[in-house]
Scaffold this motif. Structure first.
Motif, short mmCIF file in Angstrom:
data_model
loop_
_atom_site.label_atom_id
_atom_site.label_comp_id
_atom_site.label_asym_id
_atom_site.label_seq_id
_atom_site.Cartn_x
_atom_site.Cartn_y
_atom_site.Cartn_z
N LEU A 238 11.28 -4.38 -73.96
CA LEU A 238 10.18 -2.91 -73.56
C LEU A 238 9.79 -2.44 -74.39
O LEU A 238 9.10 -1.21 -74.10
N LEU A 239 10.19 -2.31 -75.91
CA LEU A 239 9.80 -1.59 -76.86
C LEU A 239 8.34 -1.64 -76.91
O LEU A 239 7.44 -0.59 -77.71
N PRO B 164 3.60 -0.15 -73.33
CA PRO B 164 2.99 0.47 -74.02
C PRO B 164 4.08 2.25 -73.11
O PRO B 164 4.48 1.67 -72.14
N ALA B 165 3.04 3.25 -73.58
CA ALA B 165 3.88 4.30 -73.18
C ALA B 165 3.59 5.56 -73.67
O ALA B 165 2.77 5.54 -74.53
N ASP B 166 3.60 7.20 -73.09
CA ASP B 166 3.27 8.44 -73.66
C ASP B 166 3.38 7.69 -75.47
O ASP B 166 2.72 8.21 -76.03
N ASP B 167 4.25 8.15 -75.79
CA ASP B 167 4.71 8.15 -77.33
C ASP B 167 5.52 7.12 -77.53
O ASP B 167 6.79 6.44 -76.22
N ILE C 175 11.54 4.25 -77.07
CA ILE C 175 13.03 3.80 -77.20
C ILE C 175 13.30 4.62 -76.43
O ILE C 175 14.71 3.02 -76.58
N PHE C 176 13.47 5.12 -75.51
CA PHE C 176 14.23 5.78 -74.90
C PHE C 176 14.64 4.40 -73.77
O PHE C 176 15.01 4.80 -72.58
N SER D 90 14.33 1.43 -73.53
CA SER D 90 14.65 -0.11 -74.03
C SER D 90 15.67 0.69 -73.87
O SER D 90 17.40 0.12 -73.48
N VAL D 91 16.53 2.18 -74.80
CA VAL D 91 18.27 2.95 -74.41
C VAL D 91 18.64 2.08 -73.00
O VAL D 91 19.67 2.46 -72.98
N PHE D 92 17.84 3.62 -72.08
CA PHE D 92 18.61 3.25 -71.01
C PHE D 92 18.42 1.73 -70.04
O PHE D 92 19.10 1.75 -69.03
N PHE D 93 18.02 1.76 -70.84
CA PHE D 93 17.99 0.04 -70.16
C PHE D 93 19.16 -0.80 -70.62
O PHE D 93 19.94 -1.10 -69.81
N ILE D 94 19.96 -0.49 -71.39
CA ILE D 94 20.83 -1.19 -71.92
C ILE D 94 22.12 -0.17 -71.03
O ILE D 94 23.14 -0.66 -70.59
#
Length: 773
Positions: A85-86, A89-92, A97-98, A100-104
């Motif tokens: 997930l890291l 693409p994402a806005d920044d 990172i978050f 991926s964190v909220f994937f966990i």
């Protein structure tokens, strides 16, 4: 809507909207508090005799050991997905990172719902059995319902808490972060559903074929070495697996609604989809107290009445909330930007946002009630379909299987028509805007979420009552009256399990349809940024051959996934059959009750095989969209998702209802019809039930998270697929390499799965010995 569209404006929350999200988070915490209270009420009940405690302890240890090993296995997949997930693409980078964190976090919440629900269920079963013997039907049923209520409130509480925290922390970026949260919940639920389904049905099929058919002994007879594994399986499959499945439905539906809501209704679109399930949390508590068993009233009537009353109250409250919170004119909405989806819309949206939202939510609630009634008709013992399947047992197992298949096929048509009517009815509310139409579909899903607390409670009641009967039968410490009470409760639980499978399918369809719209919006926005002609793409969308190829591939994945899951059960069940036969043959005194079966060996077999077999379907679900998207392009992946949703819906309903009809036809015969237990008709329905077991409890339910996982993976890779498809040859090379690697992984795991040797030999079954029942 014509001309140049403004960019989508990501809304920010402030003032009253921020306060409302905090209130939702507090309601979520309150739901978790109610779960703790209900749990304490269950654990305060009497535990029964020492024999009951010993048997229940064995089931608890087996279930705990399995889930711990399963979570260790799944931690590897979670780690890989976290880093994958890291790279997307994402806005920044912070949002990456978050996400991926909220994937966990999503995966952890899904695991927590499954584990905590299972851990209570294996402690509630002997309490229900003890209450049936000493306190009567009403008390026993109430303990089972409180157990289900605990799991229901956990599901609602954690789902709302996760979504509201993300919205509070990230506001305008919340939809992107929520993609990770929903993906984590869906991925873990799919693995738990497949693994738990393989475990429970391998043990169940093995126990039935050797115990009931070959040795002619009752289902939960302690002489059968597979009985403990069977009872463990009920909990890791129907409790842990189903609870995780319904939690991820809750999370994924919220994700889709919030993604589309931020585009359709601006800042209010980030809050309203949280408010509706919050109402559901409150009405779920009310439903728990409404569902009070009473003497002379059947258990199913009591449960259905509680469901319908809480659903009706939720519908009224949702309509009132809509008109209080939402404006009656689109011009009064703030923070709204037009999505690229609306380039094909003919006019600017008009109408009443409050009315649109109200009707959409009510459609979802009505859909839940309709599915409950429809599934109950095709799987209930009091209705003609199951009675007809039971009658065919008089002519043997072949006609039982044929009649059950016909019930599954026919019911899939009617259920799909109801689902299609709900989706299309919600879609028509969009008044010319595709974004609003898709948001209305997502809101129908939110409406259905208002019933999830009651649905999970109904589902958990099934395995708890089933296990209670098993504990009572294996202990031998329950009188004839107590045993009859438990048999009646088991029949009610069997029907509620079938009903909740139907509603779970409905949530999957609504969530997947909304996610499909989110995928299209994300991909087309990216195309617009890349200066591609998205209008031309849309005009040719249906006629593009790549779309048809994608539809065929999406449908094929559903068939392959189902085949892999059912074959995994067949292999594992074969190993159980051979082990149970060996024990009957080699351990002296089993049939006389003087020899003790080696229960642990069967638990070890199904644990090992289920954990090994769950990898292949899981890898297929994640890698197939990647292979299609990067290999064939954006439009082919859209067709792939459409094929998976359509075929998955039909297949899931077919498998669930055919299996439910076979199961209840067996119950019908065991209640004394067509010769009763021990007759040829009984043997025929047992064989039909063993065919239906992996249908209704492994492959069928696992299709729900399958289609959501594939939609979420597609949503996550949509921007990357488009960006690599538009550009120079280097991008094409990278895109094709990614597709080939994904396809090679699928081929590799399927090949390895096919190379596994079955434990089945040419050994003939031993003739029945000892007393018959």
């Amino acid at each position: 809507m014509t001309g140049t569209l403004p960019a989508v404006v990501a809304p920010e929350l402030e003032g009253g909207n921020l306060v409302l999200v905090v209130v939702v988070a507090l309601i979520a915490l309150g739901a978790l508090g109610m779960a703790a209270m209900f749990r304490s009420q269950v654990l305060a009940a009497g535990e029964g005799t020492d024999n009951m405690k010993t048997i229940a302890q064995a089931v608890q240890e087996g279930a705990d050991a399995y889930l711990q090993r399963q979570f260790r296995t799944l931690a590897i997949f979670a780690g890989i997905a976290f880093f994958a997930l890291l790279a997307l693409p994402a806005d920044d980078m912070a949002i990456r990172i978050f996400r991926s964190v909220f994937f966990i976090v999503g995966a952890g919440f899904s695991a927590a719902v499954g584990y905590l629900g299972m851990s209570l269920a294996v402690r509630a079963n002997l309490r229900v059995a003890a209450a049936a013997e000493t306190e009567g039907r009403e008390r026993a049923m109430n303990i089972g319902l409180r157990t289900g209520a605990t799991v229901g409130m956990l599901t609602v509480g954690l789902g709302l808490l996760g979504a509201s925290i993300v919205v509070l922390l990230f506001q305008d970026e919340a939809p992107t972060v929520l993609e990770g949260f929903g993906f984590g919940a869906a991925l873990l639920a799919m693995f738990m559903r497949v693994g738990g389904g393989i475990f429970t049905k391998a043990a169940d099929v093995g126990a039935d074929l050797v115990g009931k058919v070959e040795q002619n002994i009752p289902e939960d007879d302690p002489r059968n070495a597979a009985t403990i594994a069977d009872n463990v399986g009920d909990n890791v499959g129907d409790c842990a697996g189903m609870a995780a499945d319904l939690f991820e439905s809750y999370a994924v539906t919220l994700v889709a609604a919030l993604i589309l809501g931020s585009q359709a209704f601006g800042d209010k679109g980030l809050v309203y989809p949280l408010l509706i399930p919050a109402i559901g949390a409150l009405t779920a508590v009310l439903g728990v107290y409404i569902t009070t068993p009473k003497a002379g009233v059947s258990g199913l009537t009591t449960i259905n009445r509680g469901f319908y009353l809480s659903a009706a109250i939720g519908a009224v409250a949702s309509v009132v909330l809509s008109f209080v919170y939402l404006p009656t004119d689109f011009a009064d909405l703030t923070g709204v930007g037009a999505s690229v989806l609306d380039q094909i819309s003919a006019e600017t949206p008009d109408g009443n946002p409050a009315l649109i939202a109200s009707v959409a939510v009510v459609i979802g609630i009505i859909l839940a009630a309709a599915i409950l009634a429809l599934t109950g008709y095709f799987t209930g013992t009091e209705f003609r379909p199951v009675k007809d399947v039971g009658k065919t047992s008089l002519t043997g197992p072949a006609t039982v299987i044929l009649s059950g298949l016909s019930v599954g096929f026919e019911s899939a048509v009617y259920t799909t028509i109801v689902l299609g009517a709900a989706v299309f009815g919600a879609f028509l509310l969009g008044t010319g805007s595709l974004t609003i139409s898709l948001f209305a579909v997502a809101l129908a899903g939110c409406g259905l979420l208002t019933t999830v607390g009651s649905i999970v409670a109904m589902d958990t009641f099934g395995p708890v009552s089933d296990n209670a009967q098993g504990v009572a039968e294996m202990s031998g410490d329950v009188s004839e009256n107590g045993a009859q009470i438990l048999t009646d409760l088991d029949a009610v639980g069997n029907t509620t399990k079938a009903i909740t499978k139907g509603i779970a399918i409905a949530t999957a369809v609504l969530a997947a349809t909304a996610l499909f719209g989110s995928y299209a919006s994300t991909g087309l926005d990216q195309l617009q940024e890349s200066n591609a002609d998205s209008s031309e793409l849309l005009s040719l969308f249906v006629f593009d051959p790549s779309v048809l190829v994608g539809i065929l591939l999406g449908s094929a994945v559903v068939f392959l996934f189902s085949g892999l899951a059912i074959n995994a059960v067949a292999r594992a069940a074969g190993a159980v059959v051979m082990e149970v036969r060996r024990q009957f043959r080699e351990i002296p005194g089993i049939m006389e009750g003087t020899g003790r079966p080696e229960y642990g060996k069967v638990v070890d077999i199904v644990t090992r095989d289920s954990l090994r077999e769950l990898v292949t379907p899981g890898v297929l679900a994640v890698m197939a969209p990647i292979a299609v998207g990067f290999g064939l392009g954006f439009s082919a992946l859209a067709g792939f998702l459409a094929g998976a949703i359509g075929t998955g819906t039909l297949m899931a309903v077919f498998l669930a209802n055919a299996g439910g009809a076979w199961d209840n036809a067996k119950k019908l015969v065991e209640d004394g019809h067509h010769g009763g237990k021990g007759s040829e008709a009984h043997a025929a329905t047992v064989i039909g039930d063993t065919v239906g077991d992996p249908f209704k409890d492994t492959a069928g339910p696992a299709i729900n998270p399958l289609i959501k996982v594939m939609n979420l993976v597609s949503l996550l890779i949509a921007s990357a697929v488009v960006s690599l498809s538009v550009g120079d040859d280097e991008n094409d090379v990278l895109r094709i390499v990614i597709a080939l690697v994904a396809a090679a992984i699928i081929v590799g795991v399927v090949y390895m799965s096919k190379q596994r040797e079955s434990s089945i030999t040419d050994e003939a079954p031993a003739a029945p010995v000892g007393p018959t029942v």
